[in-house]
Enzyme design. Structure first.
Site, PDB file in Angstrom:
ATOM      1  N   ASP A  12       0.895  -1.160   0.000  1.00  0.00           N
ATOM      2  CA  ASP A  12       0.000   0.000   0.000  1.00  0.00           C
ATOM      3  C   ASP A  12       0.931   1.207   0.000  1.00  0.00           C
ATOM      4  O   ASP A  12       1.455   1.593   1.038  1.00  0.00           O
ATOM      5  CB  ASP A  12      -0.898  -0.004   1.241  1.00  0.00           C
ATOM      6  N   GLU A  72      -1.180  -1.481  -4.802  1.00  0.00           N
ATOM      7  CA  GLU A  72      -2.385  -0.692  -5.046  1.00  0.00           C
ATOM      8  C   GLU A  72      -2.061   0.362  -6.097  1.00  0.00           C
ATOM      9  O   GLU A  72      -1.031   1.035  -6.023  1.00  0.00           O
ATOM     10  CB  GLU A  72      -2.854  -0.031  -3.745  1.00  0.00           C
ATOM     11  N   ASP A 145      -2.364   0.955   7.351  1.00  0.00           N
ATOM     12  CA  ASP A 145      -1.615   0.880   6.098  1.00  0.00           C
ATOM     13  C   ASP A 145      -1.090  -0.549   5.876  1.00  0.00           C
ATOM     14  O   ASP A 145      -1.027  -1.024   4.750  1.00  0.00           O
ATOM     15  CB  ASP A 145      -0.456   1.881   6.101  1.00  0.00           C
TER      16      ASP A 145
END
Length: 184
Positions: A12, A72, A145
């Site tokens: 991420d 991502e 996160d």
């Protein structure tokens, strides 16, 4: 048949906090090996943040030897400067993976949330809750996160299991042409 395994590193990306999670698939069952965050926000200079992301990502890939990287992809926001900075961080992670011949797979945030919770607009807390239930583990990281990175890795795992994996169509005509027995 022998035991087959694959390691997926989920990322991420972020220039202040970057989440990471490593899962291992043993006989196609995911197991969490490692989760955490890289904190680059302590550096004032953007380029020093990028250097920290580079060093830590390189260390992660050298230590854990992932077979695939799931990251991502960019989302669309109103702050163009923030998007540019995020894109730089993503590019660094992707570049390190590609240099090591690790295949890179990108997933949109909505796709990740949909895969984990069934809802594309789920909150970070909802994603963490679903992952906790999936892994039956109270030891999931506290940092959202890191759980987001775990969600990206799990999304990639789920895509690999999908019966439609690898199939793509350019439209209805292409679908009909490739699946004549399914259309009546």
């Amino acid at each position: 048949m022998g035991v087959t395994s694959k390691r997926i590193l989920g990322i991420d990306p972020g220039t202040v906090v970057m989440g990471y999670a490593l899962i291992e698939l043993e006989n196609n069952q995911p197991k969490i090996l490692q989760t955490g965050v890289v904190k680059a926000g302590k550096f004032k200079d953007h380029y020093l943040k990028l250097k920290q992301i580079f060093i830590r990502t390189q260390h992660l890939m050298n230590e854990y030897l992932p077979d695939e990287l799931a990251i991502e992809s960019p989302f669309y926001g109103k702050d163009i400067q923030a998007m540019l900075k995020l894109g730089r961080a993503q590019g660094i992670v992707m570049g390190i993976a590609l240099e090591k011949d690790i295949p890179v797979f990108e997933y949109a945030p909505l796709r990740v949330k949909q895969a984990i919770t069934g809802m594309g607009r789920a909150s970070k807390e909802q994603v963490a809750f679903f992952l906790q239930n999936m892994f039956k583990d109270d030891q999931l990281p506290k940092e959202l996160d890191a759980t987001d990175a775990l969600a990206v890795a799990v999304c990639h795992y789920l895509q690999q299991k999908s019966p439609l994996k690898g199939k793509s169509y350019k439209g209805w005509e292409d679908f009909i042409k490739k699946n004549p027995g399914r259309v009546k």
